[in-house]
Design a protein around this motif. Structure first.
Motif, PDB file in Angstrom:
ATOM      1  N   LYS A 190      20.754 -29.030 -28.540  1.00 31.45           N
ATOM      2  CA  LYS A 190      22.181 -29.193 -28.836  1.00 31.45           C
ATOM      3  C   LYS A 190      22.972 -29.545 -27.578  1.00 31.45           C
ATOM      4  O   LYS A 190      23.920 -30.317 -27.624  1.00 31.45           O
ATOM      5  CB  LYS A 190      22.733 -27.897 -29.422  1.00 31.45           C
ATOM      6  CG  LYS A 190      22.225 -27.550 -30.810  1.00 31.45           C
ATOM      7  CD  LYS A 190      23.011 -26.352 -31.290  1.00 31.45           C
ATOM      8  CE  LYS A 190      22.423 -25.731 -32.522  1.00 31.45           C
ATOM      9  NZ  LYS A 190      22.910 -24.368 -32.717  1.00 31.45           N
TER      10      LYS A 190
ATOM     11  N   GLN B  41      20.599 -25.393 -24.827  1.00 35.16           N
ATOM     12  CA  GLN B  41      20.936 -24.826 -26.139  1.00 35.16           C
ATOM     13  C   GLN B  41      20.048 -25.512 -27.173  1.00 35.16           C
ATOM     14  O   GLN B  41      20.092 -26.735 -27.315  1.00 35.16           O
ATOM     15  CB  GLN B  41      22.404 -25.128 -26.436  1.00 35.16           C
ATOM     16  CG  GLN B  41      22.927 -24.483 -27.684  1.00 35.16           C
ATOM     17  CD  GLN B  41      23.615 -23.165 -27.360  1.00 35.16           C
ATOM     18  OE1 GLN B  41      24.486 -23.127 -26.513  1.00 35.16           O
ATOM     19  NE2 GLN B  41      23.194 -22.119 -28.035  1.00 35.16           N
TER      20      GLN B  41
ATOM     21  N   GLU C  56      18.152 -25.806 -31.140  1.00 37.98           N
ATOM     22  CA  GLU C  56      18.341 -25.480 -32.562  1.00 37.98           C
ATOM     23  C   GLU C  56      17.480 -24.278 -32.938  1.00 37.98           C
ATOM     24  O   GLU C  56      17.892 -23.409 -33.680  1.00 37.98           O
ATOM     25  CB  GLU C  56      17.993 -26.687 -33.433  1.00 37.98           C
ATOM     26  CG  GLU C  56      19.153 -27.674 -33.494  1.00 37.98           C
ATOM     27  CD  GLU C  56      18.732 -29.046 -33.972  1.00 37.98           C
ATOM     28  OE1 GLU C  56      17.630 -29.186 -34.546  1.00 37.98           O
ATOM     29  OE2 GLU C  56      19.507 -29.992 -33.736  1.00 37.98           O
TER      30      GLU C  56
END
Ligand code: PLP
Length: 385
Positions: free
Chosen positions: A323, A335, A337
């Motif tokens: 992300k 970051q 998923e």
């Protein structure tokens, strides 16, 4: 019983260990007891600055070990002095107090700030503002400084004198400084344990301005961000601020327990004989290791750290299941998923060591990781994601 069983029987149950027993390594490659190899993008949590069993570092440490391992701080020792001189020359700070860990480096910063305030402004001006989501250590005082309620449960009462505010909210900081009799603002420029949150530049500059106006000391916790990790020797160089105190540890001695509190002009004479001390702080063997590390963190290495960090950001930003990527140099947060803890487990199965920081994957590889090892590690991470 095997190592895991013996650990569970005899070692206090404070760590949620991964199911692997590392026995040796070389550079950024670790081996477990079955001989399986792992690319190490964790670096012992930003400690192994030059990886495992680095020959230059090993020689520096071994030579000192065979010469003089300890004398106590009642006497002068050469490695300690050499290191302090180097640290001051490279940072513009004036004096150094040596300890054994990040928490102790912060304890010293806190004591120095409070004593400076009591010397210059009288008693009852000892409150220190820190940030929510920060991490400053596990001693009761540094835990009180740490702005994470989840770490505070069960251990009350804490030493008083800390107020936590939201990061990047200058009005909240100003209000705290108005409402409490403060002597210092203690913060990480990139919150490591708190999830790789990079503080906004404007916020840091405004905070520094506020602090100067009120003679509030600026205490920068560079335990994780220091010693070349972000592509500068200390992360405060990215922001162009001059802290009054910088605390550091982790990568400074390349794998030996060591902490340093760098004292700027205002506080250089604050600590006086008997006001602070440490049996092991500045230990010759650790100091020799740190001298060797610091000597090698030169312009070329720092450029490489920056380049490799950029490469991580570029590869991971384009990877599936990612992300966002954040951080600086070789201190990166991803970051994902998928649940970060699951990614760590699967990476280990595939021969890759990565860390978490809150809900992110965190990468803190050795500063001199080879391009080949880095690319190989990123390939494994991508395939897991
Ligand atoms: N400060 C920061 C920013 C840290 O990241 C850490 C450890 O992760 C500490 C302080 C505490 O260091 P130590 O575990 O060496 O006491």
């Amino acid at each position: 019983m095997n190592t895991k069983q013996l650990d569970q029987q005899y070692i206090a149950n404070t760590y949620a260990r991964n199911d692997v027993v590392f026995t040796h390594g070389s550079g950024a490659t670790l081996y477990d007891e079955t001989g399986k190899a792992y690319i190490d993008l964790g670096g012992g949590i930003a400690v192994n600055s030059f990886g495992i069993a680095d020959p230059v570092w090993t020689q520096a440490v071994t030579e000192q070990l065979q010469t003089l391992q300890h004398t106590s701080n009642l006497y002068y020792t050469q490695p300690q002095v050499r290191l302090a001189q180097m640290l001051c020359a490279r940072t513009g700070m004036k004096k150094v107090f040596f300890s054994n860990s990040g928490a102790e480096a912060n304890e010293c910063a806190i004591k120095a700030a409070r004593k400076y305030s009591s010397d210059c402004h009288g008693e009852n001006r000892g409150v220190i503002v820190t940030l929510r989501n920060s991490f400053h250590g596990r001693t009761l005082t540094t835990l009180a400084a740490t702005g994470q309620d989840s770490l505070h449960q069960h251990f009350f009462p804490f030493p008083p004198g800390f107020v936590h505010v939201e990061a990047n909210d200058i009005a909240a900081l100003e209000q705290a400084l108005e409402e409490h009799p403060c002597c210092a603002f203690l913060f990480e420029l990139i919150q490591g344990e708190g999830g790789l949150n990079v503080l906004e530049r404007d916020y840091v500059l405004q905070a520094a301005e506020l602090a100067t106006q009120r003679d509030i000391l600026l205490l920068v916790d560079e335990v994780q961000t220091g010693n070349g990790r972000t592509g500068k020797l200390y992360c405060c160089e990215h922001y162009g601020i001059r802290p009054d105190i910088v605390s550091t540890a982790k990568g400074l001695a390349g794998g030996l327990p060591f902490g340093a509190t760098l004292l700027g002009e205002k506080v250089q004479d604050t600590l006086t004989p008997g006001s602070h001390g440490s049996t092991f702080g500045g230990n010759p063997v650790c100091a020799a290791g740190a001298c060797s590390v610091l000597e090698r963190i030169d312009g070329e290495l720092l450029r490489e750290v920056a380049e490799k960090g950029e490469r991580i950001a570029q590869v991971m930003a384009e990877a599936p299941g990612v992300k966002a990527v954040c951080g600086l140099g070789l201190m990166r947060g991803i970051q994902t998923e998928r649940l970060a803890a699951d990614v760590v487990k699967q990476c280990l199965q595939q021969g890759l060591v990565v860390l978490t920081a809150k809900d992110k994957i965190r990468l803190l590889p050795p500063l001199n990781i080879s391009w080949a090892e880095l690319e190989q590690g990123l390939e494994i991470l991508k395939s897991v994601l």
